[in-house]
Write a protein that holds these residues in place. Structure first.
Motif: not given
Ligand SMILES: [Zn+2]
Ligand SMILES: [Zn+2]
Ligand SMILES: [Zn+2]
Length: 313
Positions: A159-166
């Motif tokens: 979930s945090s990886v998705a936020a980081f990439v976005g």
């Protein structure tokens, strides 16, 4: 620290970490103009709520049976789980709706700040650290609950990886890639939805008196047949309530024996089954004369009203 203390400590660490991460991400996401980070923060806070509800449920479930609840309080865990699942699903739908409406509505470009990116990055590292720590505690204590907890932390880091990439993409890519932050918020919403639906499905079975697995039924049947005087097991039902299993068993005995002899055998069956299996809370034994059960053999091929009329015998 002894085993139980270690397990409790691990649970407390996860709770505090999720609380701190949740507040940091919601604040950082609001100030840093990232809806992905806010969504990820809501996820962490909802994990906090899930843990608290699970603790309350476990505490109530551990209470011994009383006059008002003669079957015990095992369902408390399933009920709190159900409430949490519904809350998670509602949160996920709200987050998904927000991200979709921002994606579809044209608006001014505003890149997230670097701070938001750093918080998302820190969250990934902390979550991976929690996973490594908890998987080690799980191995030492043999607790499946902590193992499940560990894997939840790893899924949280996605979930945090998705936020980081976005956040990274909408910072680096300029106005053209500004939508990436909102798209990541949508992805986080889907992750929360998935968690909510899987808890909902699990507690559904528990609240519906789902049968214990076929293998358990086979073991229970074999245990009953070990008791001298039991000629046959006509039928057996077992349902799970929390961690406990409740068994209904119909045994066949010599038709000519006295009520007292039959009752003694029934009691031995109950003692034997509860003594030999860890989770069986109670066994209700129904005694019937051997050789007369033929009319019940095809019980489950009959229309449901007939099944209900036959249930008591
Ligand atoms: Zn989570
Ligand atoms: Zn009795
Ligand atoms: Zn019967």
């Amino acid at each position: 620290m002894e085993r139980y203390g270690k397990a409790q400590f691990a649970a407390a660490i996860g709770l505090v970490a999720n609380g701190v991460l949740g507040l940091a991400k919601i604040t950082g996401g609001t100030l840093g103009r990232s809806s992905a980070l806010v969504a990820d923060g809501v996820h962490s806070l909802s994990d906090c709520g899930t843990s608290v509800a699970a603790l309350i449920g476990l505490k109530v479930a551990a209470k011994p049976p009383d006059k008002g609840h003669p079957y015990g309080h095992g369902r408390a865990e399933s009920i709190t789980g159900k409430v949490v699942a519904i809350i998670l699903i509602i949160i996920a739908v709200i987050l998904a709706w927000n991200s979709a409406s921002r994606l579809l509505r044209p608006h001014e470009y505003s890149a997230p700040f670097l701070g938001a990116l750093l918080i998302a990055g820190a969250s990934i590292l902390i979550k991976e650290g929690l996973f490594q720590y908890k998987i080690r505690v799980a191995k030492k204590t043999g607790s499946t609950a902590i193992e499940a907890d560990a894997w939840h932390h790893r899924s949280d880091s996605f979930s945090s990886v998705a936020a980081f990439v976005g956040i990274g993409a909408s910072m680096a890519g300029g106005p053209k890639w500004a939508f990436m932050d909102n798209a990541a918020a949508g992805a986080v919403a889907l992750i929360i939805l998935w968690v909510g639906v899987s808890i909902f499905r699990k507690t559904w079975g528990e609240l519906m008196d789902a049968s214990a697995p076929e293998k358990t039924l086979g073991n229970l049947r074999a245990l009953a047949l070990e008791v001298p005087g039991v000629d046959a097991v006509e039928k057996i039902f077992a349902r799970k309530s929390g961690l406990d299993i409740f068994v209904d068993i119909h045994i066949e005995v010599d038709p000519e024996m006295t009520v007292k002899e039959g009752h003694d055998i029934a009691r031995r069956v109950r003692k034997h089954i509860t003594g030999e299996s860890d989770n069986v809370k109670n066994v209700l034994v129904h005694v019937e004369p051997h050789g007369s059960g033929a009319d019940e053999a095809h019980l489950f091929n009959q229309p449901s009203d007939v099944i209900w009329r036959n249930f008591g015998c």
